[in-house]
Design an enzyme around this catalytic site. Structure first.
Site, PDB file in Angstrom:
ATOM      1  CE  LYS A  16       2.614  -7.170  -4.078  1.00 17.45           C
ATOM      2  NZ  LYS A  16       2.776  -5.796  -4.598  1.00 17.45           N
ATOM      3  CG  ASP A  64       0.073  -4.616  -6.911  1.00 20.60           C
ATOM      4  OD1 ASP A  64       0.061  -4.135  -8.066  1.00 20.60           O
ATOM      5  OD2 ASP A  64       0.897  -4.290  -6.043  1.00 20.60           O
ATOM      6  CE  LYS A  74       2.629   1.034  -2.696  1.00 25.52           C
ATOM      7  NZ  LYS A  74       3.339   0.094  -3.599  1.00 25.52           N
ATOM      8  CG  ASP A  82      -1.198  -3.212   1.060  1.00 26.41           C
ATOM      9  OD1 ASP A  82      -1.022  -4.118   1.894  1.00 26.41           O
ATOM     10  OD2 ASP A  82      -0.570  -3.136  -0.014  1.00 26.41           O
ATOM     11  CG  ASP A 137       0.675  -6.402   4.277  1.00 27.41           C
ATOM     12  OD1 ASP A 137       1.282  -5.493   3.679  1.00 27.41           O
ATOM     13  OD2 ASP A 137       0.386  -7.478   3.729  1.00 27.41           O
TER      14      ASP A 137
END
Length: 328
Positions: free
Chosen positions: A151, A176, A247, A297, A299
């Site tokens: 991040k 990101d 997503k 991704d 997690d």
């Protein structure tokens, strides 16, 4: 599917420590859990309302329960796609419909959807935003993982990636920016991050203010996150992005996510499958979208102090297909 009852409730799960991005930190997650039941079989779905899109837990629950009568009267998963807009409410319902269909049919969702049988996947592990020193320490603790997601969105992002790279010299890194960069920042940082072994950057510019990406060289591939929701998003992303992050909370469920993936691949986009910070119940349907994706991704459960019963099994960064008792 007539005679279906709907329940929707808030569930709270603690984060392991805290989770920080450029927009703030959290120590717990509040999710919406939906259950559809025909009296014999039940199906569940989870969504994570996201303030970035004006969603709240109470609002999502209200939107779901507003359809209670229609679902009892026969509103099904297919009709749901037109009845609700993409977002967290539709996601929870869509995934619950899939789970209920699977339980009724005695077949897994992947088979009902015409997909290949899922296998284990390697997920990224997220390095939360902090000082370079704390991020290096996080990276060192997770240096055994093959893929780290970092991040960013600060005034010293290069220093933070240098610190992460020092902590995890062998891992592939994706970053990101959470809409936190300018064009000039991307142009300055991209060559340095490529040198440091970064493979991809998510959403460097604010959604809706990303036209400049079509006018510049992109030595570091750029992935759309906040700029990508459902299939209508794709046309505006062409020429600006090299990949999209799918997503299911943004697509409004597995149904639309699978269609988006197909169209995006046909348009030449690389696929990343991501998640909000959720439990294994949210990751299970997303894993079906992640099959074959270059970047995964999912997690969320690894970042929690407590997960659902019958949770997805992780071996390091390898996540195994969900137990049908959980979903699907």
């Amino acid at each position: 599917m007539t005679g279906i009852t709907v329940t929707a409730r808030e569930d709270v799960f603690p984060v392991a420590g805290s989770f920080t991005i450029s927009r703030g930190s959290r120590t717990e997650i509040r999710v919406v859990t939906v259950t559809l039941s025909d009296g014999e079989h039940s199906g569940r779905g989870e969504s994570v309302p996201y303030a970035r899109y004006g969603e709240t837990v109470d609002g999502v629950i209200a939107d779901i329960l507003a359809l209670e009568g229609e679902i009892a009267g026969g509103l099904d998963r297919i009709a749901l796609q037109q009845r609700m807009k993409p977002g967290a409410a539709r996601n929870a319902l869509d995934c619950a419909f899939w789970d209920l269909e699977a339980k009724r049919a005695g077949k897994p969702v992947w088979q009902l959807a015409g997909l290949s049988k899922p296998g284990p996947l390697v997920t990224a592990y997220t390095i939360s935003l902090g000082t370079p020193e704390t991020m290096q320490a996080q990276a060192a603790r997770n240096a055994h993982r093959p893929l780290l997601k970092v991040k960013l969105g600060t005034d010293d992002d290069r220093g933070r990636i240098e610190a992460v790279r020092a902590g995890a010299p062998d891992a592939t890194i994706i970053v990101d920016a959470n809409e936190g960069w300018t064009v000039e920042a991307y142009q300055k940082l991209a060559p340095e991050l490529v040198r440091l072994g970064v493979a991809l950057v998510e959403q460097p510019l604010p959604a809706g203010d990303d036209a400049a990406l079509a006018e510049i060289d992109r030595p570091l591939p750029v992935c759309a996150d906040e700029s990508c929701h459902a299939r209508p998003s794709l046309e505006s992303l062409k020429g600006k992005y090299d990949a999209i992050n799918i997503k299911i909370d943004k697509t409004g469920g597995l149904t639309e996510a699978l269609l988006l993936k197909k169209e995006a691949m046909a348009a030449g986009f690389q696929i990343m499958t991501g998640c909000m910070l959720g439990t294994s119940l949210a990751m299970a349907p997303a894993m079906l979208v992640a099959e074959g994706a270059p970047f995964v991704d999912l997690d969320g459960p690894l970042l929690l102090a407590k997960d659902r019963d019958n949770a997805i099994a992780f071996e390091g960064s390898v996540m195994h297909p969900a137990d049908p008792a959980l979903w699907g």
